[in-house]
Design a protein around this motif. Structure first.
Motif, PDB file in Angstrom:
ATOM      1  N   GLN A 128       0.836  -1.219   0.000  1.00 45.55           N
ATOM      2  CA  GLN A 128       0.000   0.000   0.000  1.00 45.55           C
ATOM      3  C   GLN A 128       0.867   1.265   0.000  1.00 45.55           C
ATOM      4  OE1 GLN A 128      -3.323  -0.460  -0.321  1.00 45.55           O
ATOM      5  NE2 GLN A 128      -2.770  -2.610  -0.295  1.00 45.55           N
ATOM      6  N   GLY A 129       2.177   1.115   0.039  1.00 46.75           N
ATOM      7  CA  GLY A 129       3.075   2.265  -0.063  1.00 46.75           C
ATOM      8  C   GLY A 129       3.421   2.941   1.257  1.00 46.75           C
ATOM      9  N   TYR A 130       3.086   2.320   2.367  1.00 44.45           N
ATOM     10  CA  TYR A 130       3.520   2.869   3.661  1.00 44.45           C
ATOM     11  C   TYR A 130       5.000   2.544   3.877  1.00 44.45           C
ATOM     12  CZ  TYR A 130      -1.303   3.489   5.410  1.00 44.45           C
ATOM     13  OH  TYR A 130      -2.594   3.889   5.613  1.00 44.45           O
ATOM     14  N   ALA A 131       5.705   3.410   4.587  1.00 48.44           N
ATOM     15  CA  ALA A 131       7.023   3.038   5.097  1.00 48.44           C
ATOM     16  C   ALA A 131       6.804   2.124   6.297  1.00 48.44           C
ATOM     17  CB  ALA A 131       7.791   4.280   5.511  1.00 48.44           C
TER      18      ALA A 131
ATOM     19  N   SER B 144      11.999  -4.144   0.796  1.00 43.32           N
ATOM     20  CA  SER B 144      12.659  -2.908   0.363  1.00 43.32           C
ATOM     21  C   SER B 144      12.429  -2.649  -1.119  1.00 43.32           C
ATOM     22  CB  SER B 144      14.157  -2.959   0.659  1.00 43.32           C
ATOM     23  OG  SER B 144      14.329  -2.955   2.056  1.00 43.32           O
ATOM     24  N   GLU B 145      12.048  -3.692  -1.839  1.00 38.38           N
ATOM     25  CA  GLU B 145      11.708  -3.545  -3.255  1.00 38.38           C
ATOM     26  C   GLU B 145      10.478  -2.636  -3.429  1.00 38.38           C
ATOM     27  OE1 GLU B 145      10.129  -6.599  -6.673  1.00 38.38           O
ATOM     28  OE2 GLU B 145      11.369  -7.387  -5.031  1.00 38.38           O
ATOM     29  N   TYR B 146       9.580  -2.637  -2.416  1.00 35.41           N
ATOM     30  CA  TYR B 146       8.321  -1.890  -2.524  1.00 35.41           C
ATOM     31  C   TYR B 146       8.324  -0.550  -1.808  1.00 35.41           C
ATOM     32  CZ  TYR B 146       6.740  -6.591  -3.703  1.00 35.41           C
ATOM     33  OH  TYR B 146       6.621  -7.831  -4.254  1.00 35.41           O
ATOM     34  N   THR B 147       9.064  -0.478  -0.679  1.00 41.08           N
ATOM     35  CA  THR B 147       8.947   0.715   0.165  1.00 41.08           C
ATOM     36  C   THR B 147      10.179   0.859   1.062  1.00 41.08           C
ATOM     37  OG1 THR B 147       7.443   1.881   1.667  1.00 41.08           O
ATOM     38  CG2 THR B 147       7.730  -0.476   2.075  1.00 41.08           C
ATOM     39  N   SER B 148      10.188   1.913   1.880  1.00 39.79           N
ATOM     40  CA  SER B 148      11.299   2.091   2.829  1.00 39.79           C
ATOM     41  C   SER B 148      11.023   1.225   4.055  1.00 39.79           C
ATOM     42  CB  SER B 148      11.387   3.536   3.294  1.00 39.79           C
ATOM     43  OG  SER B 148      11.279   4.417   2.220  1.00 39.79           O
ATOM     44  N   VAL B 149      12.027   0.489   4.466  1.00 38.17           N
ATOM     45  CA  VAL B 149      11.852  -0.421   5.601  1.00 38.17           C
ATOM     46  C   VAL B 149      12.969  -0.186   6.612  1.00 38.17           C
ATOM     47  CG1 VAL B 149      11.561  -2.820   6.331  1.00 38.17           C
ATOM     48  CG2 VAL B 149      10.960  -2.163   3.987  1.00 38.17           C
ATOM     49  N   TYR B 150      12.583  -0.047   7.876  1.00 37.74           N
ATOM     50  CA  TYR B 150      13.547   0.068   8.970  1.00 37.74           C
ATOM     51  C   TYR B 150      13.247  -1.061   9.938  1.00 37.74           C
ATOM     52  CZ  TYR B 150      16.081   2.156  12.919  1.00 37.74           C
ATOM     53  OH  TYR B 150      16.950   2.393  13.958  1.00 37.74           O
ATOM     54  N   HIS B 151      14.268  -1.822  10.298  1.00 36.06           N
ATOM     55  CA  HIS B 151      13.980  -2.888  11.270  1.00 36.06           C
ATOM     56  C   HIS B 151      14.779  -2.676  12.556  1.00 36.06           C
ATOM     57  CE1 HIS B 151      17.587  -4.998   9.535  1.00 36.06           C
ATOM     58  NE2 HIS B 151      17.748  -5.317  10.806  1.00 36.06           N
ATOM     59  N   ALA B 152      14.174  -3.103  13.641  1.00 35.75           N
ATOM     60  CA  ALA B 152      14.842  -2.980  14.940  1.00 35.75           C
ATOM     61  C   ALA B 152      14.516  -4.207  15.780  1.00 35.75           C
ATOM     62  CB  ALA B 152      14.370  -1.721  15.657  1.00 35.75           C
ATOM     63  N   GLN B 153      15.581  -4.833  16.268  1.00 35.58           N
ATOM     64  CA  GLN B 153      15.367  -5.943  17.199  1.00 35.58           C
ATOM     65  C   GLN B 153      14.820  -5.344  18.491  1.00 35.58           C
ATOM     66  OE1 GLN B 153      18.904  -7.881  18.595  1.00 35.58           O
ATOM     67  NE2 GLN B 153      17.846  -9.852  18.705  1.00 35.58           N
ATOM     68  N   MET B 154      13.710  -5.866  18.947  1.00 31.22           N
ATOM     69  CA  MET B 154      13.060  -5.246  20.103  1.00 31.22           C
ATOM     70  C   MET B 154      12.216  -6.277  20.840  1.00 31.22           C
ATOM     71  SD  MET B 154      10.544  -1.948  19.888  1.00 31.22           S
ATOM     72  CE  MET B 154       8.954  -2.740  20.073  1.00 31.22           C
TER      73      MET B 154
END
Ligand code: NDP
Ligand code: 8X3
Length: 252
Positions: A26-29, A48-58
């Motif tokens: 849907q185009g959300y980060a 990441s092919e579709y949108t901006s992705v940030y990951h955090a181990q939590m």
């Protein structure tokens, strides 16, 4: 200009993973979190092919770690409009007197304290948005008693009531709150619940035509996409194969 962003807890499997895929399309980060970092990396590569992705181990049980994750967010990921409080688990399904106290503590620490930790940490950001959604994963176990549910169901009843109370506090603001209450759904949930017992997993889902994580992800997306003046308060969802049973009467 920052993109509308969704923050997902428990994105390493099941509902959370499917929800990440849904919002990416849907185009959300995305901010995807969970304890298993390798899975977060793999999902980041995929999406990441579709949108901006940030990951955090939590770990949602660790309030300090959550705060650090939020402090460290790059500016492009600070416009968080959707929080999916999904991380959670059930441990065991035996009667209460046979349950382990440590399992009860883990469920409360994760499903109750963890969800509260994440919500509290993100409220300042969510309140800044003109339209925001907090979507909390409760369960049918919040609404209906069944043998072996004891602390799990009670923890989800907390989630449902916490959702309603948050709604009261944010009525008339941009912050919407939903308690989503799924029934039988196929995911690693039952492997976690039964300590990896594949036989028990199969017995639960075989021929039951359960909900799939993608079904729940679609519903989460639909809730978030409602116009700003609509709040879905609670939504209970079952597969058509599932329904209530009679009350039991134990005759002496
Ligand atoms: P899964 O077991 O597939 O996923 C659970 C997710 O929660 C995983 O990503 C796991 O990530 C994460 N998680 C568990 N503990 C922690 C923790 N301490 N810190 C951070 N993340 C954690 O289950 P589902 O996708 O099915 O379940 C998702 C939610 O939906 C849960 O809250 C569950 O109670 C609820 N639910 C499930 C139903 C079902 O039948 N499947 C029905 C109704 C509600 P990791 O291990 O990497 O940390
Ligand atoms: C999971 C659904 O019925 O196993 O929340 O409690 S149930």
């Amino acid at each position: 200009m920052a993109q509308p962003t969704v923050f997902i807890t428990g994105a390493t499997s099941g509902f959370g993973l499917a929800t990440a895929r849904h919002f990416a399309r849907q185009g959300y980060a995305l901010i995807i979190t969970g304890r298993r970092e390798e899975r977060l990396r793999t999902l980041t590569d995929e999406l990441s092919e579709y949108t901006s992705v940030y990951h955090a181990q939590m770990d949602v049980r660790d309030a300090q770690q959550i705060q650090q994750v939020i402090t460290d967010l790059p500016p492009a990921f600070r416009q968080i409009e959707v929080l999916v409080n999904n991380a959670g688990l059930a441990l065991g399904a035996s009667p209460a007197d046979q349950a382990k106290l440590s399992d009860w503590h883990t469920m409360i620490d994760t499903n109750v304290t963890g969800l509260v930790n994440v919500t509290h940490a993100l409220l300042p950001i969510l309140k800044q948005q003109t339209k925001a959604s907090i979507i909390n994963l409760a369960s049918i176990a919040a609404n209906w008693a069944y043998p072996g549910s004891h602390v799990y169901g009670a923890s989800k009843a907390f989630v449902a009531q916490f959702s309603r109370n948050l709604r009261s506090d944010f009525a008339g603001t941009g912050v919407r709150v939903t308690s989503l209450e799924p029934g039988l759904s196929e995911s690693e949930f039952s492997l976690v619940r039964f300590e990896g017992d594949q036989g028990k997993y199969n017995a639960i889902y075989e021929q039951a035509n359960p909900l799939q994580p993608e079904d729940i992800a679609e519903i989460i997306g639909w809730i978030a996409e409602q116009p700003a003046h609509i709040n879905i308060n609670s939504l209970e969802v079952m597969p058509t194969s599932q329904a209530w049973d009679n009350f039991k009467v134990i005759k002496q």
